[in-house]
Write an enzyme that holds these catalytic residues in place. Structure first.
Site: not given
Length: 366
Positions: A88, A192, A194
């Protein structure tokens, strides 16, 4: 600085959570770039994970976030069966203020310098258009636009995977995978959330939402007036008759304050690192709340971007994301047989897969 370094080194070298292979601090003074790339594990393959662009309160907070997020990606990719490790990156600063094309290009050069050990993608604060810019400096950028050989918005399959995790949770707890007639609370209806709301409504669920951004809430309500909005997450988790709580914003949503207040009997959402600290998973289990491990159910997005490394095919990705349903059920079964919370069961399975891969590599090398 000494205090910050001591905290980071303690996490890296003297805690169970700190088994990272490599942490790279990146700086480009000309563009204002300050970034951290954390590679947790390459046991299963190159470390894949998104780039978070965020205005952290301190540099130490940024580094620790990169460490936690990259570790989570190792487990997520292992459980998704991708043949990829975990990494990450975080870029430090307010993206609305400091994000420029030149800064993203500088960041891309740092990613390229790692020679494929780290493959990046979108995360909070970065978007498909940003990955298109980063990709001009490195071949190891996924989540690009279709016009630039990418898969586009990975939120689509992230939401789909969370929906599969919810269906599996319903199957395990209530004996039926449908969410029809169930009341589901979604905290965070942005990238994400919605899409998740759309799946829930199509399946016949009753949906309650909240978001710190009024425009995100308005977008849902304008399209679906039957959806109910509440003021904040505190109100959402206390909603009477709530069956499922879906945290879909930033991490730490499940903590010492929220878990005792939850009215839902299932927690299944898209946010990363939902458990604020070790022990929260037991608190959930003690309250009879079924927790679907975040890194398992939100793996649809990483499945989507990972497929770019092989030539993107949406149908192939969706078929793999559909398997999140079976994987979630496998974790619940393992949790029951071992007498442990689902989060611990998922960790055991992922750790075994990484250990097996390391052992196979060692045997091959010898």
């Amino acid at each position: 600085m000494t205090e910050m370094t001591d905290g980071v080194l303690h996490t890296l070298f003297r805690t169970e959570q700190g088994g990272h292979e490599q942490v790279v601090l990146c700086q480009d003074r000309a563009t204002g770039l300050k970034a951290v790339i954390a590679i947790h594990s390459t046991a299963l393959g190159p470390a894949l994970g998104g780039t978070r662009f965020h205005a952290y309160a301190s540099d130490e907070e940024a580094v620790l976030d990169a460490l936690n997020l990259s570790r989570g990606m190792s487990y997520k990719n292992a459980m998704a069966g991708l043949g990829l490790g975990g990494g990450k990156a975080v870029i430090i600063g307010d993206p609305d203020v400091i994000k420029t094309e030149e800064l993203l290009l500088a960041y891309g050069r740092f990613v390229e310098s790692l020679g494929g050990r780290y493959v990046t993608a979108c995360d909070v604060g970065t978007y498909v258009a940003d990955m298109d810019v980063v990709a001009r400096e490195t071949r190891w950028a996924t989540g690009r636009s279709p016009e630039n050989g990418g898969a586009g918005d990975s939120s689509v399959l992230t939401a789909f995977g969370v929906f599969q995790g919810m269906r599996a949770s319903a199957q395990h707890l209530w004996g039926d995978p449908t969410l029809r007639g169930r009341k589901v609370g979604v905290a965070g209806v942005g990238k994400v959330g919605h899409y998740l709301v759309e799946h829930l409504l199509e399946d016949g669920a009753e949906v309650v939402i909240t978001d710190v951004r009024e425009e995100s809430v308005r977008r849902i309500l304008d399209k679906h007036p039957q959806v109910v909005a509440v003021a904040d997450t505190d109100a959402l988790i206390r909603t009477e008759g709530l069956d499922i709580y879906a945290p879909c914003a930033l991490g730490g949503a499940l903590n010492d304050d929220t878990v005792p207040a939850l009215t839902a009997t299932i927690v299944c959402g898209a946010a990363n690192n939902q458990l604020a600290h070790p022990g929260i998973e037991k608190d959930l289990a003690d309250r009879g709340i079924l927790y679907a491990p975040d890194y398992v159910v939100n793996a649809g997005g990483v499945i989507q971007v990972a497929d770019e490394l092989h030539g993107f095919d949406f149908d192939r990705c969706k078929a793999q994301a559909t398997k999140i349903f079976d994987t979630t059920l496998e974790i619940f079964a393992r949790a029951k047989s071992d007498g442990i919370p689902p989060a611990a069961a998922a960790d055991r399975i992922a750790e075994q897969r990484m250990a097996d891969a390391r052992a196979a590599k060692a045997a091959k090398a010898s």
